[in-house]
Scaffold this active site. Structure first.
Site, PDB file in Angstrom:
ATOM      1  CB  SER A  95      -0.886   0.006   1.250  1.00 32.82           C
ATOM      2  OG  SER A  95      -1.340   1.333   1.496  1.00 32.82           O
ATOM      3  CG  HIS A 137      -3.808  -2.131  -1.217  1.00 30.36           C
ATOM      4  ND1 HIS A 137      -4.848  -3.027  -1.316  1.00 30.36           N
ATOM      5  CD2 HIS A 137      -4.208  -1.204  -0.306  1.00 30.36           C
ATOM      6  CE1 HIS A 137      -5.821  -2.669  -0.499  1.00 30.36           C
ATOM      7  NE2 HIS A 137      -5.456  -1.559   0.125  1.00 30.36           N
ATOM      8  CG  ASP A 197      -5.264   2.057   0.791  1.00 39.71           C
ATOM      9  OD1 ASP A 197      -6.119   1.161   0.874  1.00 39.71           O
ATOM     10  OD2 ASP A 197      -4.076   1.912   1.148  1.00 39.71           O
ATOM     11  CG  MET A 216      -9.043   6.611   1.840  1.00 40.15           C
ATOM     12  SD  MET A 216      -7.971   7.016   3.224  1.00 40.15           S
ATOM     13  CE  MET A 216      -7.164   5.437   3.449  1.00 40.15           C
ATOM     14  CG  HIS A 258      -9.167  -0.735  -0.131  1.00 40.66           C
ATOM     15  ND1 HIS A 258      -8.509  -0.704   1.091  1.00 40.66           N
ATOM     16  CD2 HIS A 258     -10.487  -0.858   0.172  1.00 40.66           C
ATOM     17  CE1 HIS A 258      -9.387  -0.810   2.067  1.00 40.66           C
ATOM     18  NE2 HIS A 258     -10.588  -0.895   1.535  1.00 40.66           N
ATOM     19  CG  MET A 316     -11.516   2.387   2.178  1.00 43.41           C
ATOM     20  SD  MET A 316      -9.923   2.673   2.968  1.00 43.41           S
ATOM     21  CE  MET A 316      -8.861   2.639   1.531  1.00 43.41           C
ATOM     22  CG  MET A 367     -11.083  -3.140   6.069  1.00 41.87           C
ATOM     23  SD  MET A 367      -9.693  -2.787   4.982  1.00 41.87           S
ATOM     24  CE  MET A 367      -8.699  -1.674   5.953  1.00 41.87           C
ATOM     25  CG  ASP A 423      -5.757  -3.066   3.687  1.00 41.11           C
ATOM     26  OD1 ASP A 423      -4.592  -2.728   3.966  1.00 41.11           O
ATOM     27  OD2 ASP A 423      -6.560  -2.313   3.094  1.00 41.11           O
TER      28      ASP A 423
HETATM   29  C1  DX5 Z   1      -6.258   1.655   5.611  1.00 40.55           C
HETATM   30  C2  DX5 Z   1      -5.800   1.191   4.256  1.00 40.55           C
HETATM   31  C3  DX5 Z   1      -4.638   0.268   4.295  1.00 40.55           C
HETATM   32  C4  DX5 Z   1      -3.399   0.876   4.856  1.00 40.55           C
HETATM   33  C5  DX5 Z   1      -2.358  -0.166   5.134  1.00 40.55           C
HETATM   34  O1  DX5 Z   1      -7.406   2.384   5.487  1.00 40.55           O
HETATM   35  O2  DX5 Z   1      -6.866   0.534   3.592  1.00 40.55           O
HETATM   36  O3  DX5 Z   1      -4.390  -0.272   2.998  1.00 40.55           O
HETATM   37  O4  DX5 Z   1      -2.846   1.844   4.011  1.00 40.55           O
HETATM   38  O5  DX5 Z   1      -1.300   0.452   5.764  1.00 40.55           O
HETATM   39  P1  DX5 Z   1      -0.587  -0.161   7.065  1.00 40.55           P
HETATM   40  O6  DX5 Z   1       0.086  -1.419   6.607  1.00 40.55           O
HETATM   41  O7  DX5 Z   1       0.353   0.914   7.463  1.00 40.55           O
HETATM   42  O8  DX5 Z   1      -1.657  -0.427   8.067  1.00 40.55           O
HETATM   43 ZN    ZN Z   2      -6.350  -0.639   1.800  1.00 42.18          ZN
END
Ligand code: DX5
Ligand code: ZN
Length: 218
Positions: free
Chosen positions: A11, A36, A38, A40, A69, A71, A139, A177
């Site tokens: 990520s 990955h 993210d 948001m 991913h 969110m 998660m 994750d």
């Molecule tokens: C959290 C994300 C994760 C996160 C993982 O909302 O979906 O993918 O970036 O990062 P670490 O490994 O630092 O928890």
């Molecule tokens: Zn994620």
């Protein structure tokens, strides 16, 4: 990928976006299986990250699988944008609006798709998606930020979902994750997970490439 090695994704959320070219170079020279991403929206989670424009900018700098991913509260109107910017796999949350409709659209566009489950949601909610998804992602932190602590109380959920996947007989990856490091990866793996998203842990290691290859063998 070598047989018996863990499937590890990185990520980039916790990386330095100013240095993204070098980050992509490091990722490309490592054995990481997927990137990955993210996304948001500041509504579904209390943070805002990046969107399709950013992803298409880095797409040409990597041949790795891109795992997006989402969110976001309502992913459906944005699915085509994320497919067009270079996503290979798109995952949406069970808790979001139009999850099934989004997965069906992804399949009709010949993309891999997955469902993500938040810590407070029952594993039973996953069942109705098992006929369509390629990935179930659990998660192990509350989504929104990198660098949080792994929630051990999600281990039972991982093993419950692993059993459900086995029973359904389809080839579905069980990904985790949030808060993954060398120790928590082992715990999640023992509970039945077979793909691991790692963010801050990898970027805090002195040698990214070595750290990836170590995690693949944990
Ligand atoms: C959290 C994300 C994760 C996160 C993982 O909302 O979906 O993918 O970036 O990062 P670490 O490994 O630092 O928890
Ligand atoms: Zn994620």
């Amino acid at each position: 990928m070598k047989k018996n090695e863990n499937i590890v994704g990185v990520s980039i959320l916790s990386s330095d976006f100013f240095d993204i070219k070098n980050t992509m170079k490091k990722i490309n020279s490592s054995d990481v299986d997927f990137v990955h991403l993210d996304v948001m929206d500041g509504v579904f989670v209390p943070n805002i990250s990046f969107g399709p424009h950013f992803i298409s900018s880095i797409r040409s700098h990597s041949k790795k699988v891109f795992d997006v991913h989402l969110m976001v509260k309502n992913p459906y109107p944005y699915i085509r944008d994320f497919v067009n910017c270079g996503a290979d796999i798109v995952t949406v949350h069970i808790e979001s609006k139009n999850a099934m409709k989004s997965l069906k659209l992804l399949k009709s566009l010949n993309k891999k798709c997955g469902i993500v489950i938040n810590p407070e949601t029952s594993y039973k909610k996953v069942r109705r998606f098992l006929g369509i998804v390629d990935v179930v992602m659990v998660m192990t932190v509350h989504p929104g930020f990198g660098g949080q602590k792994f929630m051990e109380n999600q281990l039972l959920k991982i093993s419950n979902i692993a059993t459900m996947i086995k029973k359904c007989g389809r080839d579905i990856l069980l990904e985790v994750d949030g808060g993954i490091n060398d120790k928590t990866l082992k715990m999640a793996k023992k509970s039945g997970a077979n793909a691991f998203v790692v963010g801050s842990y990898l970027f805090n290691q002195p040698d990214f490439v070595v750290a990836v290859s170590n995690l693949k063998k944990v």
